[in-house]
Design an enzyme around this catalytic site. Structure first.
Site, PDB file in Angstrom:
ATOM      1  N   ARG A 231       0.835  -1.190  -0.117  1.00  0.00           N
ATOM      2  CA  ARG A 231      -0.110   0.193   0.045  1.00  0.00           C
ATOM      3  C   ARG A 231       0.876   1.238   0.113  1.00  0.00           C
ATOM      4  O   ARG A 231       1.958   0.949   0.712  1.00  0.00           O
ATOM      5  CB  ARG A 231      -0.718   0.139   1.197  1.00  0.00           C
ATOM      6  N   ASP A 255       4.645  -0.130  -6.773  1.00  0.00           N
ATOM      7  CA  ASP A 255       3.383  -0.436  -7.668  1.00  0.00           C
ATOM      8  C   ASP A 255       2.353   0.129  -7.130  1.00  0.00           C
ATOM      9  O   ASP A 255       1.012   0.289  -7.541  1.00  0.00           O
ATOM     10  CB  ASP A 255       3.126  -2.189  -7.491  1.00  0.00           C
ATOM     11  N   GLU A 260      -2.479   7.588  -4.848  1.00  0.00           N
ATOM     12  CA  GLU A 260      -2.784   7.147  -6.063  1.00  0.00           C
ATOM     13  C   GLU A 260      -4.240   7.016  -6.579  1.00  0.00           C
ATOM     14  O   GLU A 260      -4.554   6.995  -7.768  1.00  0.00           O
ATOM     15  CB  GLU A 260      -2.267   5.504  -6.151  1.00  0.00           C
ATOM     16  N   HIS A 292      -0.518  -0.213  -9.667  1.00  0.00           N
ATOM     17  CA  HIS A 292      -1.301  -1.074  -8.409  1.00  0.00           C
ATOM     18  C   HIS A 292      -1.998  -1.947  -9.510  1.00  0.00           C
ATOM     19  O   HIS A 292      -3.121  -2.705  -9.330  1.00  0.00           O
ATOM     20  CB  HIS A 292      -2.548  -0.112  -8.102  1.00  0.00           C
TER      21      HIS A 292
HETATM   22  P1  NAD Z   1      -1.140 -11.260   5.092  1.00  0.00           P
HETATM   23  O1  NAD Z   1      -2.026 -10.921   6.125  1.00  0.00           O
HETATM   24  O2  NAD Z   1      -0.824 -12.737   4.650  1.00  0.00           O
HETATM   25  O3  NAD Z   1       0.211 -10.995   5.795  1.00  0.00           O
HETATM   26  C1  NAD Z   1       0.791  -9.571   6.236  1.00  0.00           C
HETATM   27  C2  NAD Z   1       1.948  -9.948   7.099  1.00  0.00           C
HETATM   28  O4  NAD Z   1       2.330  -8.695   7.683  1.00  0.00           O
HETATM   29  C3  NAD Z   1       1.492 -10.715   8.340  1.00  0.00           C
HETATM   30  O5  NAD Z   1       2.493 -11.801   8.657  1.00  0.00           O
HETATM   31  C4  NAD Z   1       1.499  -9.696   9.520  1.00  0.00           C
HETATM   32  O6  NAD Z   1       2.046 -10.414  10.788  1.00  0.00           O
HETATM   33  C5  NAD Z   1       2.596  -8.746   8.981  1.00  0.00           C
HETATM   34  N1  NAD Z   1       2.699  -7.514   9.713  1.00  0.00           N
HETATM   35  C6  NAD Z   1       1.529  -6.563  10.199  1.00  0.00           C
HETATM   36  N2  NAD Z   1       1.961  -5.754  10.922  1.00  0.00           N
HETATM   37  C7  NAD Z   1       3.124  -5.508  10.619  1.00  0.00           C
HETATM   38  C8  NAD Z   1       4.110  -4.473  11.053  1.00  0.00           C
HETATM   39  N3  NAD Z   1       3.618  -3.614  11.882  1.00  0.00           N
HETATM   40  N4  NAD Z   1       5.517  -4.605  10.488  1.00  0.00           N
HETATM   41  C9  NAD Z   1       5.710  -5.919   9.822  1.00  0.00           C
HETATM   42  N5  NAD Z   1       4.878  -6.810   9.308  1.00  0.00           N
HETATM   43  C10 NAD Z   1       3.689  -6.739   9.984  1.00  0.00           C
HETATM   44  O7  NAD Z   1      -1.324 -10.447   3.863  1.00  0.00           O
HETATM   45  P2  NAD Z   1      -1.002 -10.615   2.256  1.00  0.00           P
HETATM   46  O8  NAD Z   1      -1.797 -11.434   1.585  1.00  0.00           O
HETATM   47  O9  NAD Z   1       0.554 -11.141   2.237  1.00  0.00           O
HETATM   48  O10 NAD Z   1      -0.755  -9.405   1.697  1.00  0.00           O
HETATM   49  C11 NAD Z   1       0.097  -8.291   2.035  1.00  0.00           C
HETATM   50  C12 NAD Z   1      -0.299  -6.966   1.646  1.00  0.00           C
HETATM   51  O11 NAD Z   1      -0.203  -7.154   0.153  1.00  0.00           O
HETATM   52  C13 NAD Z   1      -1.869  -6.660   1.707  1.00  0.00           C
HETATM   53  O12 NAD Z   1      -2.211  -5.997   3.216  1.00  0.00           O
HETATM   54  C14 NAD Z   1      -2.342  -5.678   0.642  1.00  0.00           C
HETATM   55  O13 NAD Z   1      -2.068  -4.409   1.142  1.00  0.00           O
HETATM   56  C15 NAD Z   1      -1.259  -5.872  -0.381  1.00  0.00           C
HETATM   57  N6  NAD Z   1      -1.634  -6.526  -1.669  1.00  0.00           N
HETATM   58  C16 NAD Z   1      -1.254  -5.676  -2.703  1.00  0.00           C
HETATM   59  C17 NAD Z   1      -1.800  -6.077  -4.121  1.00  0.00           C
HETATM   60  C18 NAD Z   1      -1.568  -5.508  -5.368  1.00  0.00           C
HETATM   61  O14 NAD Z   1      -1.986  -5.528  -6.325  1.00  0.00           O
HETATM   62  N7  NAD Z   1      -0.158  -4.654  -5.283  1.00  0.00           N
HETATM   63  C19 NAD Z   1      -2.570  -7.282  -4.106  1.00  0.00           C
HETATM   64  C20 NAD Z   1      -2.691  -8.076  -2.971  1.00  0.00           C
HETATM   65  C21 NAD Z   1      -2.244  -7.533  -1.594  1.00  0.00           C
END
Ligand code: NAD
Length: 335
Positions: A231, A255, A260, A292
């Site tokens: 994000r 990305d 955005e 994105h």
């Molecule tokens: P997930 O919930 O499986 O993993 C997120 C991880 O972040 C967890 O292990 C959590 O413990 C950790 N976390 C929480 N707080 C934290 C902190 N303060 N510092 C460090 N780590 C922390 O989520 P995911 O499926 O792996 O997705 C991650 C992110 O990717 C989503 O939140 C979303 O914002 C982003 N995303 C982007 C796109 C895109 O098209 N660019 C698509 C899907 C997801």
């Protein structure tokens, strides 16, 4: 027939939803406009709305949706930082698609790193012009470099596995570490000091907003590359731009971008750029910006459409909503 309206929808959304909605008994109106308090009126006479990452699900929108009879918001994405869950609590239920394809996002992060490193985007343009010069295209071997992964959830772990294939060393920061012998968990500060590439895979929360800022950037190596496919607001964009201008770091792969919402997913090529920071980032030779799009694969779009329709069917059938998200103030919480 249940009537659904899908906001901020593009041709590819329509293509994948159209394949299946009839089999769920849904009639769909696709709106290209984003959801805002103003456009929430379009939801009138519908049974549900489907929203995406840059839709405005603030209290003002949620209240208006509620007044228009909406009781379910289906996010067709994983992140839900754009939803005021406190405002929705007790009024409108919110569901999401938690893991449509972590591979899509992890692979896009890798694609961006390889592009920035080996300058294939610039080489493509040069050779099309019969310019075969290699000047300023020197990259580095990925093997042996250290990648620091912030957030070792679904996407972070897949990203780590791909990096292992390159022979990279892995370190990570996550307040909820997983038991994995190949990952060296460090403090955020240590990770910043040690990594050649830093890739963000954590959600946007009040704790992670601007996790990459002037202070954390000041700890980084001079050759560090920052990668953000999570994000935009995880990075303080002005601090990033300063670091790039003063050559404190090697480059950035973005990305997502903090501001955005007004730009991404739209063709703005005939407009005068309104965001100086974004314009300057895009202009830099050591920055790659994509719109994105990390999620954009056939597999992910298929899963997004199916999970969204399943979430809505479960709601209409009065079943348990396994992909529901809750406010921190709710007794039912999700991480
Ligand atoms: P997930 O919930 O499986 O993993 C997120 C991880 O972040 C967890 O292990 C959590 O413990 C950790 N976390 C929480 N707080 C934290 C902190 N303060 N510092 C460090 N780590 C922390 O989520 P995911 O499926 O792996 O997705 C991650 C992110 O990717 C989503 O939140 C979303 O914002 C982003 N995303 C982007 C796109 C895109 O098209 N660019 C698509 C899907 C997801």
């Amino acid at each position: 027939m249940k009537k659904i309206c899908i906001y901020d929808s593009k041709r590819y959304d329509k293509e994948y939803f159209d394949k299946i909605v009839e089999s769920y008994g849904f009639e769909v109106d696709y709106y290209e406009t984003k959801l805002t308090p103003r456009t929430s009126v379009l939801a009138r006479d519908h049974d549900a709305i489907v929203a995406f990452v840059n839709d405005d699900l603030s209290k003002a929108t949620i209240d208006r949706l509620y007044d228009n009879g909406i009781r379910i918001i289906a996010l067709r994405c994983a992140g839900y930082n754009n939803v005021d869950l406190d405002a929705a609590q007790g009024k409108i239920r919110v569901v999401r698609v938690p893991d449509y394809s972590p591979y899509a996002v992890a692979e896009h992060a890798i694609a961006m790193i390889l592009t920035l490193n080996r300058k294939t985007h610039r080489a493509y343009i040069r050779t099309r012009d019969f310019n075969f010069s290699l000047n300023s295209f020197v990259g580095f071997d990925m093997k042996g470099k250290t990648v620091g992964v912030i957030g070792t959830g679904k996407i972070g772990r897949i990203f780590i596995n791909i990096c292992k294939g390159f022979g990279m060393k892995i370190c990570a920061y996550d307040p909820y570490p997983i038991d994995e012998p190949d990952i060296e968990y460090l403090s955020l500060e240590e990770l910043c000091k040690k990594s050649d590439i830093i890739s963000l895979h954590c959600p946007l929360t009040k704790d992670t907003k601007h996790i990459i800022n002037e202070k954390t950037i000041s700890l980084m190596k001079k050759n560090a590359i920052i990668v953000n496919t999570s994000r935009g607001a995880l990075i303080d964009s002005d601090a990033l731009l300063d670091a790039l201008l003063s050559e404190k770091i090697r480059g950035a792969c973005l990305d997502v971008y903090e501001e955005e919402t007004d730009f991404f997913y739209e063709d703005m090529s005939n407009e005068i750029p309104k965001d100086d920071t974004l314009a300057r980032l895009i202009y830099m030779p050591n920055v790659i910006v994509t719109s994105h799009q990390a999620f954009l694969t056939h597999e992910a779009l298929t899963n997004i459409a199916e999970t969204t329709c399943n979430n809505l069917r479960d709601f209409f059938d009065g079943k348990e909503l396994k992909n529901e998200v809750f406010s921190n103030n709710s007794s039912k919480n999700v991480k």
